[in-house]
Write an enzyme that holds these catalytic residues in place. Structure first.
Site, PDB file in Angstrom:
ATOM      1  N   LEU A   1       0.833  -1.307   0.248  1.00 27.52           N
ATOM      2  CA  LEU A   1       0.180  -0.064   0.121  1.00 27.52           C
ATOM      3  C   LEU A   1       0.810   1.238   0.034  1.00 27.52           C
ATOM      4  O   LEU A   1       1.861   1.399   0.622  1.00 27.52           O
ATOM      5  CB  LEU A   1      -0.935   0.095   1.213  1.00 27.52           C
TER       6      LEU A   1
ATOM      7  N   LYS B   1       5.864  -4.089  11.843  1.00 23.84           N
ATOM      8  CA  LYS B   1       5.205  -3.895  12.799  1.00 23.84           C
ATOM      9  C   LYS B   1       3.740  -4.504  12.634  1.00 23.84           C
ATOM     10  O   LYS B   1       3.221  -5.007  13.476  1.00 23.84           O
ATOM     11  CB  LYS B   1       5.074  -2.300  13.312  1.00 23.84           C
TER      12      LYS B   1
END
Ligand code: DCP
Ligand code: MG
Ligand code: MN
Length: 331
Positions: free
Chosen positions: A62, A72
């Site tokens: 994205l 993360k």
């Protein structure tokens, strides 16, 4: 002031939650605006996804999500938690700074100073009011109320009352509620009002009877405005309350010349992330955009005369950016 990170029910709200928390941490504790922007951008990108992201790898594809953030997301998917968040939660100084910056008017620098002086809770603040300026005192006075989100229906009622009062003063004013409300959000952190008047052209809030037009306007809001944080020629920050049984709300009013109205609406509608994206795009197309005007940047790098603008769409057209309705400006 406090953002609710788990706002609404998007399928990626857990990721958005920890990204918003990391954003606030970077802004308030580390004072790293660059990382703050990166986390906020990533959170808004994920919030706009129709389906839950299944891996860090998928996230990385994205626009706005890089290597570190995708790792993360992967860690969270694998373990159900994030070590970095746990460490922050165990850091007493970071927790104290985060708490104090929830008070309107207390920024990261002030919060760090207070913590250095051993002031770490809201109760400590209440015992040390001599350390606070006027804005911070108002923030403390309405601390609980300002933490509460404002439902759309209440903003609509405030809009009606405010317009009735303003038009009673002068029916030539134009009043637009901007901010998250104009972007269609079901609830907002504050109320952002943009006002303009045909007699205001080319800068400067013209003085009338020795006081500015904005002060005259605000003075006419008796029964709605209950406290003033600051009052400038073009910018008012204060507090309003619709009725006794409702919380006090943060109210911002900006008065803009009529020829700068569309740039002002665009800016004040946001979001702040959207504004950054759009301004970056403008620069790529050779324009500089701010809350006052759109100007072409000449070959010398010096901004030229402002482009004449007659609608928000005009601004998008000039910089060849596909038009986005306010509801599409949440990222
Ligand atoms: N704004 C901006 N950059 C900032 C602060 C504000 O571009 N650093 C612009 C975009 C915001 C608008 O001003 O949308 C209003 O600011 P708010 O802080 O009131 O933000 P919102 O209205 O978007 O959200 P909230 O519901 O939290 O008030
Ligand atoms: Mg707002
Ligand atoms: Mn605001």
């Amino acid at each position: 002031k406090r953002k609710n990170p788990r706002e609404s029910t998007n399928p990626n709200s857990e990721f958005c939650g920890f990204l918003m928390e990391l954003a606030e941490y970077e802004k308030n504790v580390n004072r790293n605006i660059h990382k703050y922007n990166a986390y906020k951008k990533a959170a808004s990108v994920l919030a706009a996804q129709p389906k839950r992201i299944q891996s860090g790898e998928e996230a990385k594809k994205l626009d706005g999500i890089g290597d570190k953030i995708s790792k993360k997301i992967e860690e969270f998917i694998q373990t159900g938690k994030l070590r970095k968040i746990e460490n922050i939660h165990n850091d007493e100084k970071a927790q104290a700074i985060s708490m104090l910056t929830r008070v309107s008017g207390v920024g990261p620098v002030k919060a760090a100073e207070l913590v250095k002086d051993g002031i770490i809770t809201i109760e400590d603040l209440k015992k040390n009011k001599q350390l606070l300026n006027h804005h911070q005192l108002i923030g403390l006075k309405y601390f609980e109320d300002f933490e509460k989100k404002i439902p759309r229906s209440e903003i609509q009622a405030i809009e009606n009352k405010l317009k009735a009062l303003v038009f009673d003063l002068d029916s030539n004013f134009t009043i637009t509620i901007c901010g998250s409300f104009r972007r269609g959000k079901p609830e907002s952190g504050d109320i952002d009002v943009l006002a303009t008047h045909p007699s205001l052209k080319l800068g400067g809030a013209k003085k009338k009877h020795g006081e500015t037009m904005l002060k005259r306007l605000v003075d006419h809001l008796e029964g709605l405005v209950i406290d003033v944080i600051s009052m400038g020629d073009t910018k008012f920050m204060g507090v309003c309350r619709l009725s006794d049984n409702l919380p006090a709300r943060r109210l911002d009013i900006r008065l803009t010349p009529s020829d700068q109205y569309h740039c002002a609406v665009l800016y004040f509608t946001g979001s702040d992330v959207f504004n950054k994206t759009m301004r970056t795009h403008a620069l790529e197309k050779g324009f500089t955009l701010n809350e006052y005007y759109l100007r072409p940047i000449g070959s010398t790098g010096v901004p030229g005369e402002p482009v004449p603008i007659t609608s928000e769409e005009d601004i998008f057209d000039f910089i060849e950016y596909p038009y986005k309705k306010p509801e599409e400006r949440n990222l």
